[in-house]
Design a protein around this motif. Structure first.
Motif, mmCIF file in Angstrom:
data_model
loop_
_atom_site.group_PDB
_atom_site.id
_atom_site.type_symbol
_atom_site.label_atom_id
_atom_site.label_comp_id
_atom_site.label_asym_id
_atom_site.label_seq_id
_atom_site.Cartn_x
_atom_site.Cartn_y
_atom_site.Cartn_z
ATOM 1 N N ALA A 211 -0.582 8.313 4.045
ATOM 2 C CA ALA A 211 -0.376 6.875 3.862
ATOM 3 C C ALA A 211 0.981 6.446 4.395
ATOM 4 O O ALA A 211 1.116 5.395 5.022
ATOM 5 N N PHE B 30 1.054 3.709 7.236
ATOM 6 C CA PHE B 30 1.539 2.371 6.912
ATOM 7 C C PHE B 30 2.995 2.115 7.287
ATOM 8 O O PHE B 30 3.444 0.976 7.255
ATOM 9 N N LEU C 246 0.825 -1.214 0.000
ATOM 10 C CA LEU C 246 0.000 0.000 0.000
ATOM 11 C C LEU C 246 0.856 1.261 0.000
ATOM 12 O O LEU C 246 0.456 2.278 -0.556
ATOM 13 N N VAL D 5 1.576 1.853 -3.619
ATOM 14 C CA VAL D 5 0.435 2.225 -4.447
ATOM 15 C C VAL D 5 -0.099 3.614 -4.095
ATOM 16 O O VAL D 5 -0.335 4.440 -4.978
ATOM 17 N N ILE D 6 -0.284 3.864 -2.807
ATOM 18 C CA ILE D 6 -0.851 5.150 -2.367
ATOM 19 C C ILE D 6 0.294 6.117 -2.085
ATOM 20 O O ILE D 6 1.074 5.921 -1.170
#
Length: 115
Positions: A12, A16, A3, A6-7
């Motif tokens: 994010a 994350f 993630l 991707v983000i």
């Protein structure tokens, strides 16, 4: 980790990035706990199905440490190739996600402290 690749937003990264800390804490804790547990229960001696050679806990801890740091060295060397091939530093996170998934699959084959 995937993630993060991707983000592409600051929130994010903050949300994350704790997964990397969990991964590192597991990487530097679990192998040594397993070695200590295997020695305490006799799983590595000839009666427990291991080898018949006498070796101490320190030798096994040194072997585990070597494996961990050799793996880090190999990943560091190969990461440059991944960035060059993809043309983006996002390849670092993508490769980390793939290797973490492979580690999770192989971790299912280990006896974890009588769990």
């Amino acid at each position: 980790m995937f993630l993060l690749c991707v983000i592409r937003a600051r929130a994010a990264v903050l949300l994350f990035s704790w997964t990397a800390g969990v991964m590192y804490s597991t990487l530097f804790t679990m192998p040594y706990l397993l070695v200590a547990h295997y020695h305490a229960t006799g799983m590595w001696n000839s009666e427990g199905g291991g080898c018949s050679e006498e070796r101490g806990l320190g030798t096994d801890v040194a072997v585990v440490s070597s494996c961990v740091f050799v793996a880090q060295l190999l990943v560091s060397v190969l990461m440059g190739l991944a960035v060059k091939a993809s043309g983006s530093t996002a390849a670092v996170v993508a490769v980390a996600a793939a290797l973490a998934a492979a580690a999770a699959v192989s971790a299912t084959k280990i006896t974890y402290l009588d769990l």
